[in-house]
Every structure is written in structure tokens, then in C-alpha cells.
Design an enzyme around this catalytic site. Sequence first.
Site, PDB file in Angstrom:
ATOM      1  N   LYS A 224       0.618  -0.995  -0.032  1.00 50.54           N
ATOM      2  CA  LYS A 224      -0.034   0.038   0.037  1.00 50.54           C
ATOM      3  C   LYS A 224       0.860   1.241   0.064  1.00 50.54           C
ATOM      4  CE  LYS A 224      -2.237  -1.422   3.551  1.00 50.54           C
ATOM      5  NZ  LYS A 224      -1.614  -2.737   3.698  1.00 50.54           N
ATOM      6  N   ALA A 304      10.095   2.274   6.846  1.00 49.00           N
ATOM      7  CA  ALA A 304       9.227   0.822   7.092  1.00 49.00           C
ATOM      8  C   ALA A 304       9.491   0.455   8.355  1.00 49.00           C
ATOM      9  CB  ALA A 304       9.755  -0.162   6.197  1.00 49.00           C
ATOM     10  N   ARG A 305      10.682  -0.153   8.733  1.00 52.50           N
ATOM     11  CA  ARG A 305      11.009  -0.594   9.825  1.00 52.50           C
ATOM     12  C   ARG A 305      12.410  -0.353  10.229  1.00 52.50           C
ATOM     13  NH1 ARG A 305       7.064   0.769  11.305  1.00 52.50           N
ATOM     14  NH2 ARG A 305       5.145  -0.496  12.590  1.00 52.50           N
ATOM     15  N   GLU A 334      13.736   1.883  19.365  1.00 55.64           N
ATOM     16  CA  GLU A 334      13.061   3.388  19.168  1.00 55.64           C
ATOM     17  C   GLU A 334      12.770   3.782  20.753  1.00 55.64           C
ATOM     18  OE1 GLU A 334       9.970   3.417  16.489  1.00 55.64           O
ATOM     19  OE2 GLU A 334      11.293   3.245  14.773  1.00 55.64           O
ATOM     20  N   HIS A 353      10.078   8.544  14.124  1.00 61.49           N
ATOM     21  CA  HIS A 353       8.811   7.624  13.552  1.00 61.49           C
ATOM     22  C   HIS A 353       7.470   8.523  13.412  1.00 61.49           C
ATOM     23  CE1 HIS A 353       7.288   3.208  13.863  1.00 61.49           C
ATOM     24  NE2 HIS A 353       6.626   3.995  13.192  1.00 61.49           N
TER      25      HIS A 353
HETATM   26  N1  LIG Z   1       7.049   5.062   9.617  1.00 60.76           N
HETATM   27  C1  LIG Z   1       5.728   4.845   9.847  1.00 60.76           C
HETATM   28  O1  LIG Z   1       5.101   5.478  10.708  1.00 60.76           O
HETATM   29  C2  LIG Z   1       4.885   3.898   9.010  1.00 60.76           C
HETATM   30  C3  LIG Z   1       5.543   2.713   8.609  1.00 60.76           C
HETATM   31  N2  LIG Z   1       4.822   1.748   7.990  1.00 60.76           N
HETATM   32  C4  LIG Z   1       5.594   0.398   7.648  1.00 60.76           C
HETATM   33  O2  LIG Z   1       5.414   0.544   6.329  1.00 60.76           O
HETATM   34  C5  LIG Z   1       5.518  -0.920   5.808  1.00 60.76           C
HETATM   35  C6  LIG Z   1       4.779  -1.380   4.848  1.00 60.76           C
HETATM   36  O3  LIG Z   1       3.242  -0.905   5.159  1.00 60.76           O
HETATM   37  P1  LIG Z   1       2.296  -1.109   3.922  1.00 60.76           P
HETATM   38  O4  LIG Z   1       2.325  -0.700   2.664  1.00 60.76           O
HETATM   39  O5  LIG Z   1       0.751  -0.712   4.560  1.00 60.76           O
HETATM   40  O6  LIG Z   1       2.012  -2.815   4.062  1.00 60.76           O
HETATM   41  P2  LIG Z   1       1.734  -3.587   3.028  1.00 60.76           P
HETATM   42  O7  LIG Z   1       1.447  -4.997   3.724  1.00 60.76           O
HETATM   43  O8  LIG Z   1       0.303  -3.261   2.277  1.00 60.76           O
HETATM   44  O9  LIG Z   1       2.995  -3.703   2.069  1.00 60.76           O
HETATM   45  C7  LIG Z   1       4.022  -4.513   2.378  1.00 60.76           C
HETATM   46  C8  LIG Z   1       4.686  -5.296   1.239  1.00 60.76           C
HETATM   47  O10 LIG Z   1       6.028  -5.594   1.331  1.00 60.76           O
HETATM   48  C9  LIG Z   1       5.944  -6.926   0.541  1.00 60.76           C
HETATM   49  N3  LIG Z   1       7.165  -7.772   0.987  1.00 60.76           N
HETATM   50  C10 LIG Z   1       7.178  -8.646   1.903  1.00 60.76           C
HETATM   51  N4  LIG Z   1       8.182  -9.082   2.085  1.00 60.76           N
HETATM   52  C11 LIG Z   1       8.920  -8.504   1.138  1.00 60.76           C
HETATM   53  C12 LIG Z   1      10.362  -8.720   0.860  1.00 60.76           C
HETATM   54  N5  LIG Z   1      11.146  -9.579   1.599  1.00 60.76           N
HETATM   55  N6  LIG Z   1      11.023  -7.828  -0.279  1.00 60.76           N
HETATM   56  C13 LIG Z   1      10.134  -6.844  -0.849  1.00 60.76           C
HETATM   57  N7  LIG Z   1       8.880  -6.727  -0.432  1.00 60.76           N
HETATM   58  C14 LIG Z   1       8.407  -7.593   0.567  1.00 60.76           C
HETATM   59  C15 LIG Z   1       4.650  -7.422   0.416  1.00 60.76           C
HETATM   60  O11 LIG Z   1       4.348  -8.164  -0.280  1.00 60.76           O
HETATM   61  C16 LIG Z   1       3.631  -6.140   0.499  1.00 60.76           C
HETATM   62  O12 LIG Z   1       3.338  -5.998  -0.939  1.00 60.76           O
HETATM   63  C17 LIG Z   1       5.124  -1.913   7.106  1.00 60.76           C
HETATM   64  O13 LIG Z   1       6.198  -2.056   7.666  1.00 60.76           O
HETATM   65  C18 LIG Z   1       4.623  -0.656   7.860  1.00 60.76           C
HETATM   66  O14 LIG Z   1       4.778  -0.867   9.282  1.00 60.76           O
HETATM   67  C19 LIG Z   1       3.555   1.814   7.756  1.00 60.76           C
HETATM   68  C20 LIG Z   1       2.754   2.872   8.132  1.00 60.76           C
HETATM   69  C21 LIG Z   1       3.305   4.129   8.841  1.00 60.76           C
HETATM   70  O1  LIG Z   2       1.469   1.789  11.172  1.00 59.57           O
HETATM   71  C1  LIG Z   2       2.772   1.608  11.242  1.00 59.57           C
HETATM   72  O2  LIG Z   2       3.306   0.726  10.808  1.00 59.57           O
HETATM   73  C2  LIG Z   2       3.458   2.628  11.793  1.00 59.57           C
HETATM   74  O3  LIG Z   2       4.554   2.622  11.926  1.00 59.57           O
HETATM   75  C3  LIG Z   2       2.814   3.744  12.597  1.00 59.57           C
HETATM   76  O4  LIG Z   2       3.409   3.702  13.821  1.00 59.57           O
HETATM   77  P1  LIG Z   2       2.593   4.487  14.982  1.00 59.57           P
HETATM   78  O5  LIG Z   2       1.387   3.797  15.138  1.00 59.57           O
HETATM   79  O6  LIG Z   2       2.856   5.891  14.507  1.00 59.57           O
HETATM   80  O7  LIG Z   2       3.538   4.295  16.091  1.00 59.57           O
END
Ligand SMILES: NC(=O)C1=CN([C@@H]2O[C@H](COP(=O)(O)OP(=O)(O)OC[C@H]3O[C@@H](n4cnc5c(N)ncnc54)[C@H](O)[C@@H]3O)[C@@H](O)[C@H]2O)C=CC1
Ligand SMILES: O=C(O)C(=O)COP(=O)(O)O
Length: 617
Positions: A224, A304-305, A334, A353
Amino acid sequence: MASSTYTKAVFPSSTRSASTSLASLTTKNPFLRVSSLSGSRCASCYCQRACASVVNVTSVLKTADSKSSSAHGSKPTILVSEKLGEAGLQLLREVGEVECAYDLSPEQLCNKISSCDALIVRSATKVTRQVFEASKGRLKVVGRAGVGIDNVDLQAATEYGCLVVNAPTANTIAAAEHGIALLAAMARNVAQADASIKAGKWQRNKYVGVSMVGKTLAVMGFGKVGSEVARRAKGLGMNVIAHDPYAPADRARAVGVELVSFEKAIAAADFISLHMPLTATTKKIFNDATFAKMKKGVRIINVARGGVIDEDALVKALDAGTVAQAALDVFAEEPPPKDSKLVKHENVTVTPHLGASTKEAQEGVAIEIAEAVVGALRGELSATAVNAPMVAPEVLSELAPYVLLAEKLGRLAVQLVSGGKGIKAVKVVYRSARGHDDLDTRLLRAMITKGIIEPISNSIVNIVNADFTAKEKGLRISEERIVVDSSPELPLDSIQVQISNVESKFASAVKVNGEISIEGKVKDGMPHLTCVGSFGVDVSLEGNLILCRQIDQPGMIGRVGNILADHNVNVSFMSVGRTSRGKMAIMAIGVDEEPNKVALENIGSVSAIEEFVFLKL
Ligand SMILES: NC(=O)C1=CN([C@@H]2O[C@H](COP(=O)(O)OP(=O)(O)OC[C@H]3O[C@@H](n4cnc5c(N)ncnc54)[C@H](O)[C@@H]3O)[C@@H](O)[C@H]2O)C=CC1
Ligand SMILES: O=C(O)C(=O)COP(=O)(O)O
């Protein structure tokens, strides 16, 4: 529960079980509403026990009636351990007692959790195995107000039958926008230049940046967030490629992005943006070896993480100039240690974050998670369940009576086994007019498992932990689908439960192949038992059940009926199936009350009755 068996000689396979009582079987007959099924919903009661005020179907989620301390009619307790948007809190307060307690130590969390039915967290709270242990079975749902669930021990949650739900969509745009913000800020040294000017300097030559247009951006993880980043980066005139082993090609095509291998992506990119989840496979996937394969001077963005990068390796790569710059919103630990070389590195731009931290995203996430948690507390299966099958409401609604049938058949089948503990293999045969792909049986399998396991163990089984519990107990459940010529309007024609390699306390339930076999159907929305062994019967599966095998002769129904009437036991249903006239017949009698010992002995003394079993449903 007192389940009794009385056998009068004959069929060798069963006779030795005559004295076996399943008195130890405890009826856990929890009822949780599947609101989309029940139509009516009690607005205030979240009781785990049978609640007469609602039309119950069965519990598909938490069923720890004996363990739950939320008394009948009382509101569930919801602990919110990190800041959550007000709109979500409002929704939660409408249904539960909400406590917001931030910055809890692990010990404080463990202390609090035993009085909580739900816990809502963001990324900072570590929901460890100890938390589930400390909850002593009360915690029914953990809501992750965001996407990443790497801070929740999913295995432990599943083992404890605790549903984990997340809010996967509301912060997608916020995270993507933050990725783009970091990309641009890094390329143009915004943070460094800002710090410099605030320190009284004017360093125009030092902060010459790089352009984004025409550069190649590799989006690692095309989910996403990744796809939204790609869309925006294309708008900046970048050439976007992506790597994601699981992403469908048509999604990439729709955005105009080429999906490539990991190696190709990292070798070709000028910028690499990380958007995959932290899992065992992705942990430190960016390390010395992978940095060495990147184009010299590559720039990395991580929203991401932190754990997907080996941070020590990144510092080395930055020092060596392999990586020219990094922009990081997330860290392995963190907050990162105060003396973190990575954070202090002059070529690194950091934010604490903040990816999901926009007003809009936080309100959205709060509502999304509150709705999922409230639904879970009501016993609904969530569309955002992380450790249970996601079942669409319309499927759930259609399957509702079959869910009840499945549990009753499991419960019935196990009571037909002598002893009950040696069950190793159960086969479930679904007969349906629908094609193989048109019937999701996971819910039914879970409920059969629940019906089989709960009466003979202390385990609380629900849709979350059914497969795990079955495996742990060495119970193999296989399924077979048989397409039959019946109405495709109905999801199922019948469900048959077969148990092999066991002895039965009711020999007539055993087919010639040696398996205990019972079959049920849904009639007028109610579960019915339609077959016991090779005998056809038809009895509604409510209350309790007496199965008798007798010589087919006149007056049997009356005699047994009179005995039950003499003991004030109301017969709700009765049906007789026989092999042929004057030979063997099976009488299935549904009774509202549990007959006492004398009544059962009197039934057993009817000379034409060769064996019978009393079963509590
Ligand atoms: N910094 C922040 O505040 C936020 C961080 N995130 C992080 O962003 C990441 C992605 O979130 P979304 O896109 O919503 O999740 P999502 O599940 O929609 O997308 C993740 C994608 O990573 C792919 N994936 C899995 N293993 C993989 C690999 N080895 N190599 C390449 N791709 C791989 C999956 O197939 C999937 O399409 C998550 O780790 C989430 O925790 C999300 C929202 C906020
Ligand atoms: O949704 C995620 O994966 C995030 O990393 C967002 O983290 P937070 O809820 O802001 O601590």
C-alpha cells in the site's frame, strides 16, 4: 457435564465402553454474537456466557467463559497504551470502560492486562508473550492502531486465542507522503541546511543537493505505502522500479512500474525506498553484503522498520561513501540510543517515527482500530484480523447456521468416542452444490475442532487458535469436498464428521469401515443430526440428545417417552431410522432437560433397547 452411556451387550466394539462416563467433560457452551448474523445485538452486554437477550449463534472468537472476569452485562475494559485519536476513543467509550495509560513499563503493562478485555497499541508498546501469559486468558483482542504488527508476539497471541487486528489503510497516504518528504529533504539537504542556518551559518556551497528528476528510485515492498510512494515519485519525474516477491504484476502495471528482482533493484537504483514489513525474512536484509552491491552514492529512505537495516553496516557504508545519504524515520531500537552513530551521522536525516503522524491519519487510524476492536469484542470476525481468517460479513452471515452445526457435530462426535482422549484423525466431509473455490471452510473446521477439543480438555478453542490447538494435541483434521446436485443457493448440503481408529461407546455410530460417523444438515436455519453411523435420523440439535438402538417393533417411542415423562423430561424432538422393518432401528430423542440416573437406567432396562447413549450438546 454428565454424559452417560449405557450399553446392553451385543456389538463387540462398543460394549466395553459401557462403564465409561464422560463425567469429566465440561460443557463450555459460550455464546458470542456474530452480529451480522444475529440481526439483534445487545448494546451493552459483552458477556462471554449464554445471554438470553440476544439471538446467539455461536462463538467464533474468544470463548473463555470460565476465564473471563467481565461479568454478565458489564462493559469490557479497554486499555489504550499509546496516544489514540479522540474519535476512536469516543467510539470505544460507547461500549467499554476505557483506560488510557501511556508509557507503561513492561511490568506495569503485565500487571494491568489481567483486568483487560482489549488492548490498543501503536508501535511503541511491546506486546510480548509475557503480556498474554499475564492476561490469564482474559485478553480477547489486541488492536494495533497502525499497520506494522512486529511489536506484537503473534504466535503467543494465537496460542492464547487472542485476536490481533490492525488498521492497515488509514495511514497509508501519511506514510507515503512522509517517504516523499524525506526523499526530497535528503536530496536537497533541507534538515542539515536548516540546522546550519539556525546555528548562524550561511553555507550555500556546502548544501548543494542532487536532483530527483530522471533518477531511478527502487521501491522495496510494493504494497500500500510502496505503491503510493511510486505513484508520487513518478510525478516527480523519477524512473521507478520495484521489488516485491508477492506483489501482483497488474498492480505494478497500473502504476507504470516495472517489478524486478532484489539484486536488480538495488544495483540499478540511485534512491532506494523501503516499504516492506519487518519479518524474520526481512530482518537486516540491508547489510554489508547488500550495500556492497548497490550503486556507489546511492541514497536510502526508510519509513518501514529500522530492523530491516543492519544499522552498523549502514554506518560503515555511509563512512565509505557507498551510501551517500540516508533518511530514516524508523530505527532498530526506538528511541535510538542517544549516542547512536547513525543518528548523529552528518549524511543522515532523521525523524522520530512520524510516518503515520498526521492529524488526518491518526483520526482515521483511531476510528479504524476502534471499530475493529469493538467488533471483535462483540464476537465478530474482523476484516483486519491478523491471526485469524478474514471472513467477509456476507460469507459469515451465510455460514452462520453451519457454524453452529459444525460445533455441535464436533461436540457430539467426541462424546461418541470411548474415553475421548485418543482421537488422532478426524475427517470432515462437506457436501455442497458449490464449486471448490466457492466455499471457505476454515471457520467450519475451526468450530468442529472447538467442538471436539473443548469437552475433553481445558483448552479454550476459537477461530484464532483452533488449528494451533489441534496440532498441539496431535489431532489431524482433514477435509474433503464433495460436489452434489443440490441447491447452489445454500452453501452446504451436509457436513459429515468421521473419526477413525477409536472405539465408540455407541456401536451403531460406527460404520462398516470402522469409523465413527455422524452427519448433519441445516433445516429451517436450525442444525439437525441426519445420520448416525449408517442410520438415517432427523433430530434438531438443541438441548440434549438420547440415541437408542433397539429392535424395530411397535411401542418403543411410547415406552421411552413415558419413562422420560415420568421424570419430567420434556421431549423436544424424536426421530427413528431403521435398517429394515423389524430389524435394527435408531431412535434419536431430543430432550430439554438432562434425565436423571434412574430415568436413564429405566430406559436401559427396556428389553428391546440394545444400547443407548445420552449426549449433552
Ligand atoms: N513509519 C511509519 O510511521 C509507518 C510505517 N509503516 C510500515 O511500512 C511498511 C509497509 O506498510 P504497508 O505498505 O501498509 O504494508 P503492505 O502490507 O501493504 O505492504 C508491504 C509489502 O511488502 C512486501 N514484502 C514482503 N516481504 C518482502 C520482501 N522480502 N521484499 C520486498 N517486499 C516484501 C509485501 O508483499 C507487501 O506488498 C510496514 O512495515 C509498516 O509497518 C506503515 C505506516 C506508517
Ligand atoms: O502503522 C505503522 O506501521 C507505523 O509504523 C505507525 O506507527 P505509530 O502508530 O505511529 O507508532
